[in-house]
Scaffold this active site. Structure first.
Site: not given
Length: 417
Positions: A91, A99, A130, A417
């Site tokens: 972000v 948000g 997370y 990855f």
């Protein structure tokens, strides 16, 4: 809903191929803005699955990125299960706390569910982020820095001396190395079946990433003309007043039998003009730890690696087998994906499992995050209960479930990855 500075909605949309450079530059900026080598950038361009990637747009400006690779993950029992490899999440610093990340995570998990993939996976640059989206740390990786001037291989498996080693150019040996990797994939939870194009990741070798070390080198282990293992590594020459102090950096090592594994480590320990072997991404039960004369001088360290999130609890728990018989009702909490919330009866053993919704009394209560952490068998439900993250509601149920979820070998993700 994500909004701009004026409260207007941020536009989330599937990545268009013409937008890739802008999208990827947004990602690189979020990770510090250091340019990548052209070969690395082009590889990630080719691997990006545009129809599984989204961008957040504030007008013409890309302010958020998220992708998902289509993988197949080995689970306990050896099955290869469809899983979404969440990746390239970033972000823009100008749009934090509006948000954007939550909106992308919401859209992404809805998409993964629609694709029929029961699991989402990621490697976290910042692990604290997370958990609130239901991801639990399910595998760990071993790092070590071995003082080969003081540490020797004190015992070797039978047949080690019969292994033939030979140098090979990494690109020329790629097919042989991939065959070894492919044969190992079903044997360890957490490994990913290599999709087309992913074999090239192991050959990435930009000079900017070598930190003064050599280009990538490769040695193959052979028995009776068959390739049974390989090691890819770099050597960084260093000299002190007293003599050479070079460093061997192990990038990748795989072997189909103990003798080949030991022969490769013996080779790496004995490279001329070096006194240290380093590794960053090895399984926590790696056999070399039990071959060395002094493990303390190997400075082993463990850190988190693969995070797992059940997207469809029933399908995920049915997809694996269980080390011991288990018949337990889980009360699952999942505020972010409410379709998972409620009671699930898991019945399974080494041959297979069923997992269906039930109104029966719950035996164990936990959130989907803890279920993800325990899913591959490397994190104990009992240990999570000791931390207050799992609650036993029926006496004996926790021990039963914890034993059933366990894995004979430590789960491991060999590459990011």
């Amino acid at each position: 809903m994500a909004t701009d500075a004026n409260g207007s909605p941020i536009d989330l949309r599937m990545l268009g191929k013409d937008d890739w450079d802008t999208w990827y530059d947004t990602l690189l900026r979020a990770f510090g803005g250091v340019p990548e080598a052209a070969e690395e950038r082009e590889l990630w361009r080719s691997l990006t699955e545009s129809d599984r990637s989204i961008g957040a747009w504030d007008g013409d400006a890309c302010v958020g990125t998220a992708g998902a690779f289509g993988f197949r993950l080995t689970v306990p029992g050896g099955a290869s299960v469809p899983a979404a490899g969440v990746t390239m999440v970033g972000v823009a610093g100008t749009h934090r706390r509006r948000g954007v990340l939550t909106s992308m995570m919401r859209r992404q998990l809805d998409d993964i569910r629609s694709w029929g993939e029961p699991l989402a996976l990621l490697t976290a640059s910042e692990p604290a982020i997370y958990g609130r989206f239901g991801y639990g740390a399910a595998t760990f990786q071993l790092r070590a820095e071995i003082d080969t001037a003081r540490v020797r291989l004190s015992s070797l498996p039978a047949g080690t001396d019969a292994i033939r080693l030979r140098y090979a150019a990494p690109a020329d040996a790629l097919a042989a190395c991939e065959e070894v990797y492919g044969r190992l994939v079903p044997s360890r939870p957490g490994m990913l079946a290599r999709q087309p194009g992913w074999e090239r990741v192991g050959l990435l070798d930009p000079e900017s990433a070598r930190e003064g070390a050599s280009p990538l080198q490769c040695v193959l282990a052979e028995r009776d003309g068959e390739t049974v293992g390989h090691a890819r590594y770099r050597v960084k020459p260093e000299w002190e007043f007293a003599g050479p102090e070079g460093v061997v950096s192990v990038e990748d090592l795989a072997a189909l039998e103990p003798a080949a594994d030991a022969a490769l480590w013996r080779f790496l320990f004995g490279i001329d003009l070096t006194s240290k072997v380093t590794m960053k991404v090895r399984p926590v039960d790696d056999a070399w730890q039990y071959l060395v004369s002094d493990v303390r001088r190997c400075a082993p360290k463990v850190r988190d690696s693969l995070y797992v999130r059940p997207v469809e609890v029933g399908a995920a728990l049915r997809a694996r087998t269980y080390r011991a018989p288990v018949d337990v009702v889980f009360e699952v909490e999942d505020a972010f994906c409410p379709w998972n919330a409620g009671r699930w009866r898991l019945s399974g053993d080494t041959k297979g499992a069923s997992c269906e919704r039930t109104v029966d009394t719950a035996d164990v209560a936990l959130s989907v995050r803890e279920l993800g952490a325990a899913y591959l068998g490397g994190v104990s439900l009992t240990a999570l209960a000791a931390a207050g993250r799992v609650r036993e509601l029926r006496r004996g149920a926790l021990a039963e479930a914890s034993l059933g979820f366990g894995s004979e070998v430590a789960p491991w993700l060999p590459h990011g990855f």
